[in-house]
Design a protein around this motif. Structure first.
Motif, mmCIF file in Angstrom:
data_model
loop_
_atom_site.group_PDB
_atom_site.id
_atom_site.type_symbol
_atom_site.label_atom_id
_atom_site.label_comp_id
_atom_site.label_asym_id
_atom_site.label_seq_id
_atom_site.Cartn_x
_atom_site.Cartn_y
_atom_site.Cartn_z
ATOM 1 N N ILE A 57 -5.623 2.022 -6.027
ATOM 2 C CA ILE A 57 -4.803 1.581 -4.894
ATOM 3 C C ILE A 57 -5.739 1.325 -3.722
ATOM 4 N N ARG A 58 -5.643 0.152 -3.138
ATOM 5 C CA ARG A 58 -6.650 -0.288 -2.186
ATOM 6 C C ARG A 58 -6.184 -0.345 -0.735
ATOM 7 N N ASP A 59 -4.954 0.080 -0.438
ATOM 8 C CA ASP A 59 -4.467 0.085 0.941
ATOM 9 C C ASP A 59 -3.774 1.415 1.180
ATOM 10 N N VAL A 60 -4.444 2.311 1.909
ATOM 11 C CA VAL A 60 -3.971 3.681 2.068
ATOM 12 C C VAL A 60 -4.018 4.084 3.540
ATOM 13 N N LEU A 61 -2.884 4.559 4.041
ATOM 14 C CA LEU A 61 -2.807 5.109 5.397
ATOM 15 C C LEU A 61 -2.657 6.623 5.292
ATOM 16 N N ILE A 62 -3.608 7.349 5.888
ATOM 17 C CA ILE A 62 -3.505 8.808 5.969
ATOM 18 C C ILE A 62 -2.751 9.121 7.259
ATOM 19 N N THR A 63 -1.572 9.700 7.130
ATOM 20 C CA THR A 63 -0.684 9.834 8.289
ATOM 21 C C THR A 63 -0.920 11.110 9.084
ATOM 22 N N ASN A 64 -2.051 11.747 8.863
ATOM 23 C CA ASN A 64 -2.443 12.923 9.639
ATOM 24 C C ASN A 64 -3.847 12.743 10.184
ATOM 25 N N GLU A 65 -4.169 13.529 11.200
ATOM 26 C CA GLU A 65 -5.497 13.509 11.782
ATOM 27 C C GLU A 65 -6.503 14.145 10.817
ATOM 28 N N GLY A 78 0.819 -1.194 0.000
ATOM 29 C CA GLY A 78 0.000 0.000 0.000
ATOM 30 C C GLY A 78 0.855 1.246 0.000
ATOM 31 N N VAL A 79 0.231 2.380 0.374
ATOM 32 C CA VAL A 79 0.941 3.655 0.393
ATOM 33 C C VAL A 79 0.496 4.462 1.601
ATOM 34 N N CYS A 80 1.317 5.467 1.926
ATOM 35 C CA CYS A 80 0.922 6.512 2.867
ATOM 36 C C CYS A 80 0.561 7.763 2.079
ATOM 37 N N VAL A 81 -0.332 8.564 2.649
ATOM 38 C CA VAL A 81 -0.632 9.887 2.109
ATOM 39 C C VAL A 81 -0.768 10.841 3.285
ATOM 40 N N ALA A 82 -0.737 12.145 2.968
ATOM 41 C CA ALA A 82 -0.770 13.145 4.032
ATOM 42 C C ALA A 82 -2.133 13.800 4.196
ATOM 43 N N ASN A 83 -3.022 13.665 3.198
ATOM 44 C CA ASN A 83 -4.293 14.389 3.264
ATOM 45 C C ASN A 83 -5.329 13.701 2.378
ATOM 46 N N LEU A 84 -6.529 14.260 2.398
ATOM 47 C CA LEU A 84 -7.640 13.645 1.663
ATOM 48 C C LEU A 84 -7.491 13.789 0.154
#
Length: 403
Positions: A95-103, A78-84
């Motif tokens: 891409i089906r596995d996404v971690l948003i690394t911010n609140e 998967g990947v990380c992202v910072a925002n919506l």
């Protein structure tokens, strides 16, 4: 709104597939595809040393779903992202596995998060966010429940970034927040994010290792506090291009490097064990700029000013030059080539140094930026170059301030 959408200007592409490099309209963002592919292979080889650690590259560096798909195809988890904006671009690209690394806080943003989660009901993404307080968790549960969707949640711990996250020694608060997440029927407690960005640019290996050891010790204590309360921490994520090896060696089971694909001047100021610039990952990202004026013997002017290349981590360096459709490829570094870029304003770069005498109007400069991420964010498109030909042009589809 419909009228506004009809009037939105679509930026012109700087070139087409099959064009030669000297046919690209400048300034343009350019990637050396062969070097980027080498960087992907090198990272995959590095990660083989840590079979229990997942590579989840951070796409905030490029904000481009087409490049992210290349990373996933090469084996990333998967990947990380910072925002919506970034999350939406990645999910829309498949891409089906996404971690948003911010609140993700507030009703408007959480409603958009739910829309991303529910946009493809036949193939829903595995989407996760980080949190650091109870009210945010409560609001996430409210909206997930109304849409009958499930969301992954990690607790962010501040391990020295002095930004978001619970204090790393607030064990009681950490356990209480994690338990509250577990109690929510539509939220999955997945673990801890413990990221320390400043460590990425600590210059020597020994100093970086020592800095990461402090982070890992704080993360370990947080994980032990959760386990003592009977909670499983399936994910401990963090690290970046400058430190991922150390997190992988010190108990993290997921790392988030991003800049390794491209590398910038600031990262290349880090040194390896031999005391020389750490070039494990080579430079693949450049701003292509043309010499637009040469009326003085001691300087010339290119068309890339501070609107075309970031300067927050230092000025770009001249990596190579094209004269009259023939390439000059010096060794890396502006001082060896004999020219330096300094800001001449918004649209102008001043080129000075001994090498100026070899430059003429129309010559093309490959500028290695000081910082990858904000440079990408200045462009609508990135030109993918193999050899001296344009292989493709990708839209930077999550470009923007980070909504």
């Amino acid at each position: 709104v419909e009228q506004m959408e009809r009037n939105i200007r679509i930026p012109p592409v700087p070139c087409r597939r099959g064009d030669k490099v000297w046919e690209i309209d400048t300034p343009a963002l350019v990637v050396d595809v062969e070097q980027m592919e080498r960087n992907i292979r090198v990272m995959n080889e590095e990660m083989k040393q840590y079979p229990d650690v997942r590579l989840r590259p951070h796409c905030k560096s490029h904000k481009c779903s087409a490049i992210a798909r290349m990373q996933v195809a090469a084996g990333s988890h998967g990947v990380c992202v910072a925002n919506l904006d970034e999350a939406e671009a990645m999910v829309n690209a498949g891409i089906r596995d996404v971690l948003i690394t911010n609140e993700i806080t507030g009703k408007r943003k959480i409603q958009r998060l739910i829309r991303i989660l529910t946009a493809c009901p036949e193939d829903p993404p595995h989407l996760s966010v980080v949190v650091d307080d109870v009210p945010n968790v409560r609001l996430l549960e409210t909206f997930c429940a109304s849409a009958n969707v499930e969301l992954g949640v990690l607790v962010e711990v501040d391990v020295g970034q002095n930004r978001c996250g619970l204090p790393s020694d607030a064990f009681q608060e950490l356990v209480g927040l994690a338990q509250f997440i577990q109690e929510q029927p539509h939220l999955r407690f997945e673990g801890i994010q413990a990221y320390q960005g400043w460590n990425q640019h600590v210059r020597t290996p020994k100093e970086r290792e020592t800095a990461v050891a402090r982070v890992a010790e704080q993360a370990r204590k947080c994980k032990e506090a959760l386990e003592a309360a009977g909670m499983e921490t399936s994910v401990l994520t963090g690290g970046g291009t400058g430190t991922f090896r150390y997190e992988a060696q010190m108990g993290f089971n997921e790392v988030q490097p991003g800049s390794y694909l491209f590398m910038d001047c600031d990262y290349h100021k880090n040194v390896g064990e031999d005391g020389m610039s750490d070039r494990l990952f080579g430079a693949s990202l450049f701003v292509l700029s043309a010499v637009m004026s040469k009326t003085q013997p001691k300087w010339c002017v290119c068309d890339a000013g501070i609107k075309a290349v970031s300067v927050d981590s230092g000025p770009p360096e001249v990596h190579r030059v094209i004269h009259d459709e023939s390439t000059v490829q010096p060794t890396d570094g502006q001082s060896r080539y004999g020219v330096q870029w300094t800001s001449g304003g918004d649209e102008h770069g001043l080129i000075t140094g001994e090498g100026v005498k070899t430059l003429n109007t129309g010559d093309l400069l490959f500028l290695q930026p000081g910082h990858v991420d904000p440079t990408f964010n200045m462009y609508d498109y990135v030109v993918m170059v193999r050899g001296d030909s344009v292989e493709d042009v990708f839209q930077i589809d999550a470009r923007g301030p980070g909504r």
